[in-house]
Design an enzyme around this catalytic site. Sequence first.
Site, PDB file in Angstrom:
ATOM      1  N   CYS A  30       4.796  -5.203  -7.091  1.00 32.98           N
ATOM      2  CA  CYS A  30       3.375  -5.058  -6.800  1.00 32.98           C
ATOM      3  C   CYS A  30       2.898  -3.772  -7.461  1.00 32.98           C
ATOM      4  O   CYS A  30       3.110  -2.680  -6.934  1.00 32.98           O
ATOM      5  CB  CYS A  30       3.144  -4.996  -5.292  1.00 32.98           C
ATOM      6  SG  CYS A  30       1.413  -4.788  -4.871  1.00 32.98           S
ATOM      7  N   LEU A  31       2.316  -3.927  -8.651  1.00 34.99           N
ATOM      8  CA  LEU A  31       1.854  -2.747  -9.385  1.00 34.99           C
ATOM      9  C   LEU A  31       0.517  -3.114 -10.039  1.00 34.99           C
ATOM     10  O   LEU A  31       0.432  -4.124 -10.756  1.00 34.99           O
ATOM     11  CB  LEU A  31       2.907  -2.372 -10.446  1.00 34.99           C
ATOM     12  CG  LEU A  31       2.639  -1.127 -11.297  1.00 34.99           C
ATOM     13  CD1 LEU A  31       2.488   0.111 -10.421  1.00 34.99           C
ATOM     14  CD2 LEU A  31       3.776  -0.903 -12.297  1.00 34.99           C
TER      15      LEU A  31
END
Lengths: 202, 350
Positions: free
Chosen positions: A93-94
């Site tokens: 999750c970036l």
Amino acid sequence: MASLHITRVKREFREVVSSEEAQKSQIKIEIIDESDLTKLKGTVIGPPDTPFEGGTYILDIRIPDTYPFNPPKVKFVTKIWHPNISSVTGAICLDILKDQWAAAMTLRTVLLSIQALLQAAEPDDPQDAVVAKQYKGDPELYRKTAKHWAQTYAGAPKTTDDAEISAKIDTLLQMGITETKAREALSTHSWNLEAAVDSLFT
Amino acid sequence: MGYEVERFVGVVDEELFCPICGLVLDSPLQIKDCEHCFCGSCIEEWLKHQRVCPVDRTPVPPSCEGSSLTSALGPAPRILRNLLSRLRIKCENEVFGCQTVTHLEGLQLHLNQCEYNPRRPVECDRGCGSVVPMDELTQHNCIKELREKITNQSLVIKTLSDQVSILQQELSDQRQEMTILKELVRSSASSSSNSLRHTLSLLPPLPPLSSASPSSVSSSQSNYPDEVEHAIQTSQWLSLLRPARIRHWGGIISTPDSILQSIIRQALSSSGCPQYLLVELMANAHERRWPPGLSVLETRQLNRSRYEQYVTKQVPGKQAVVIMASENEHMGDNMIVSPGMVIIFAHGVD
């Protein structure tokens, strides 16, 4: 002339190889198959003063046809205990790999951003809710677990040998549970053996 | 998408690369707000995905309604364009053997003329004369090419001939209208109310119908085309002439000399005969221009019995008559010529 995404990958591959970070062995990129430059193998080293220090993390990088107008698809191959990375699938999750992608970013900046993520987790925007809860609720236990995973899966140097952890895993192994499943169950249940057994047998 | 750096001779400054494609800038544009430059095609493609600068994520205002997305973009700074145009680049046909190295600004000019350009247009040398890209010349088939041309031209011809038939139809309609108009004018001149009413019933609602008397016709005559105007003038003039009474048809002078002809011309002219008509009538004052039924002695003798059926008008004060085609259609083509003729007599006309 080759299509844009291939041209860019070739150029970025050279950029990573000649970068200062690569010289210091902090990041690395490898071509898996010369005839298919859309599948790459990335590597980041766990940054100092983190539970991941000295670990070698392998990343799976896929370049879409629409690159660089859309971001590359990146996930962890090496198992890792981190609030923004799925402990099961390795999904990251970036923001820059999603809606904050910009066409001027490169594979080098992506790898450096992932390394920075290992240094500064974002528990309020988690990928793995269990890890994030542990990170906020019991930071010490989180560090212990993350370090254990780093030593087990990423080859981080074993500075401490936690006999208690090994013993709990051994107990589950004797019950016929695989080592990976045993470690996941124990990590998920804050190394509470009874809770881990309950989750595995119900 | 820009130019591959390998094509350039010498070092290319890092500032001259497009941050999107990673190649040397081609037709660069800059985002006006943050001044970052990109290949024109690259930045336009990116803005379709996200309206932020690809380098620093500065928001790029959405394009106004109707205008292209380039409104937030402008040309790259002149200095950048100058630096680019000075770069020396190898021709893209190097693989085909071209050794040319040119300044970037002259590249397009060179490509248009490059003899190694596989797409350069050349003329077929096997006789069909078609112009085809060089790399298609080997597969070029003269017959196929010409057949295509013929098909295209047939289409054009068909379109044109369709247009011709439409125009011909229009022309024929207009001719018909003209005939009706002439008929109207003639009827109004002879002031026969029955035949006028008959003609009016034939007319489409085109001409101004109020003008039945010659004077009102002449007042509005400038609205008519020449031909109609002539017809009006003719009928006006005819209506002023007296019907002739011929006592002795044997007195016809079939080959009047020029003096006699000029006397009659004078008389016709002073009677008010329109100039254009005068010329034609006087040309028809000699047997060589008379209809077959009058043109030689034999036919004149043969048709003598029909002379009484002519409608004749006397040339004022002269032993001569005008026989107009419009008043003598009942005589048939054998006995009358258009627009009419003059017959001069030695005597016998009252």
